[in-house]
Design an enzyme around this catalytic site. Structure first.
Site, PDB file in Angstrom:
ATOM      1  N   GLY A 183      49.061  21.580  33.654  1.00  0.00           N
ATOM      2  CA  GLY A 183      48.979  23.016  33.888  1.00  0.00           C
ATOM      3  C   GLY A 183      48.809  23.365  35.355  1.00  0.00           C
ATOM      4  N   ALA A 184      48.227  22.455  36.128  1.00  0.00           N
ATOM      5  CA  ALA A 184      48.034  22.718  37.556  1.00  0.00           C
ATOM      6  C   ALA A 184      49.372  22.706  38.295  1.00  0.00           C
ATOM      7  CB  ALA A 184      47.085  21.694  38.159  1.00  0.00           C
ATOM      8  N   GLY A 228      21.376  45.520  48.841  1.00  0.00           N
ATOM      9  CA  GLY A 228      21.499  46.465  47.738  1.00  0.00           C
ATOM     10  C   GLY A 228      22.942  46.889  47.524  1.00  0.00           C
ATOM     11  N   GLY A 229      23.121  48.166  47.210  1.00  0.00           N
ATOM     12  CA  GLY A 229      24.457  48.703  46.951  1.00  0.00           C
ATOM     13  C   GLY A 229      25.402  48.569  48.119  1.00  0.00           C
TER      14      GLY A 229
END
Length: 516
Positions: free
Chosen positions: A406-407, A171-172
């Site tokens: 771009g890499a 959960g949280g």
């Protein structure tokens, strides 16, 4: 002499606090292969240095029979001590007390020790073993989590935060580890998920085991949530101690150097055997890392997630550094969504805590295809660009073979702020590989030739000779040195030493907006 009754009462209180949920529950904890909260802290901290804070805290709620379940300490052991001789704060949840559930006083203890860690600018370690929010305490239990998350965020970049998952974390409760810098998880007993198998079945109809949903293997290989996994509590805690050796105590500090005795011959003679000059032939970049950095010093992070990039800490001439390296043996070293995220977070951590970055480049580009585009490769790749650009620590790059498109830019190129860029003679820095480039540039020439196959081959050879080398980049000042591979380690050491006094004054602003 003091009154005996007073001292007896004092001793009984301490004993009750130390015993947690009692012998029967402690035995059950051991039967499941887990250590108790206190045993974990004893292993983690240097012998005799841990000081408990808030050991006599009691829950205040009395509804739903909680008044009969109240135990001193309220299910979490908090305090401070020394790890490897340095002050560290910690909270260790006690599953023997109401399943380690988090209530108002339980969370207040954690928040208090986190505030102490923040004020002292010292690392904080959270050991999680809990059934989640204490339902009987209602909203104050949930509010306790928000106090912890707030402090995790406030402390981010001030001092290292490490989470250790040694039992359930559901959960949280999962969000506190997610905000911290590194997560350790045990293979046997640890589980992390926002909604458990029961809820998943009720909502989706899918039957799934806790391990399949949120076991260590899932988070290590698929989700990338976890950075390190080990088989036992002991191994996890030893891993934490090992990691801390590479880190400073806070953002104002520097990781301590380790004395390193240089060999008579520090030349990297094996590199030409490890890295083929055939650009399409794979190799294991970890062999390069082992050769370049101090012997047996590499401590890999997220080893089994996004394996096309390798990240971790190492030592170079005794100094702690962060390593980011493309892995040609997996996806040809191409960057994708997961590897971009993995590298970006690590780069930002190193920059937070003054750890120099060394990038080993052999990248074909960003991985192509519909799946990657639809998963947001533009957004994810931008995180890496942002992280390198923003980092002000010393940044050194070694281009080993391919550096395409771009890499090439994303892997800490000169234009992105790299302080020093080295390249081997076999390095190829280009917009794309020669075959793709030739098909675009010489398309008309090839299609109109008497022998298109032969013409294409001739064009590729010519393009390789003219452009697929490091010398054009060097001529434009985008590479500082083209070096013999044998000198790689010596050149990295020299550049790192030169950059020790680097200091960048940033423009005053609230903060940038990284493309999350």
């Amino acid at each position: 002499m003091w009154n005996k009754d007073t001292m007896n009462r004092f001793e009984k209180k301490l004993e009750a606090s130390r015993n947690g949920g009692g012998e029967q529950r402690i035995a059950k904890q051991h039967e499941s292969g887990k250590l108790t909260a206190r045993e974990r802290l004893e292993l983690l901290f240097d012998k005799g240095t841990f000081n408990e804070v808030g050991g006599l805290v009691e829950a205040r709620m009395t509804d739903f029979g909680l008044d009969k379940k109240r135990i001193l300490g309220d299910g979490v052991v908090t305090g401070y001590g020394k790890i490897n001789g340095r002050t560290v704060f910690a909270a260790s949840q006690d599953f023997t007390v109401i399943g380690g559930t988090l209530g108002e006083c339980h969370s207040a203890k954690i928040c208090k020790v986190m505030d102490m860690a923040y004020d002292m600018k010292a690392p904080f370690i959270s050991i999680n073993d809990s059934g989640g929010a204490r339902i009987e305490e209602g909203i104050v239990s949930l509010n306790g989590y928000s106090g912890i998350f707030y402090r995790n965020t406030k402390m981010s970049g001030v001092a290292p935060q490490i989470s250790v998952i040694l039992g359930p974390c559901a959960g949280g409760a999962c969000y506190s580890p997610a905000i911290t810098d590194f997560i350790f998880m045990s293979n046997k007993n640890a589980k992390m998920f926002i909604t458990g198998p029961g809820v998943v079945k009720a909502v989706t109809g899918l039957t799934i085991t806790p391990d399949e949903l949120g076991g260590a293997g899932v988070h290590e290989k698929t989700s990338g949530v976890v950075h390190f996994t080990y088989d036992s509590d002991e191994e996890c805690l030893n891993g934490v101690k090992q990691l801390l050796e590479y880190l400073p105590s806070n953002y104002e500090d520097k990781a301590k150097d380790v004395e390193y005795k240089a060999k008579k011959d520090e030349r990297c003679k094996k590199l030409q055997e490890i890295v083929p000059d055939n650009q399409s032939k794979p190799y294991n970049v970890k062999d390069v890392i082992e050769t370049l950095f101090d012997e047996k010093s590499f401590f890999e992070v997220q080893e089994n997630f996004a394996r096309n990039i390798v990240i971790g800490f190492a030592r170079l001439n005794g100094e702690s550094v962060g390593v980011v390296a493309n892995q040609p043996s997996y996806l040809s070293g191409a960057m994708d969504c997961n590897s971009s995220d993995k590298a970006a977070r690590f780069i930002r951590f190193c920059d937070c805590f003054n750890i120099p970055l060394i990038s080993l480049v052999d990248v074909t580009g960003f991985y192509p295809g519909k799946d990657q585009e639809h998963a947001g490769i533009i957004r994810h790749g931008a995180k890496m660009l942002y992280a390198y650009s923003e980092a002000t620590v010393p940044k050194i790059s070694l281009i080993m073979r391919k550096a395409y498109g771009g890499a090439y830019i994303a892997m800490n190129s000169k234009g992105m702020g790299a302080d020093y860029v080295l390249a081997w003679p076999i390095a190829q820095i280009a917009v794309m590989g020669s075959e793709g480039a030739v098909d675009i540039i010489y398309k008309k020439q090839i299609t109109t030739a008497a022998d298109p196959v032969s013409e294409r081959s001739k064009c590729i050879d010519q393009y390789n000779e003219w452009f697929m080398n490091p010398y054009i980049a060097a001529a434009h000042g985008l590479i500082d040195e083209v070096i013999h591979p044998e000198l790689s380690r010596a050149k990295l050491i020299s550049a790192l030493d030169m950059l020790k006094s680097k200091k960048v004054e940033l423009v005053k602003k609230k903060h940038g907006n990284i493309p999350l």
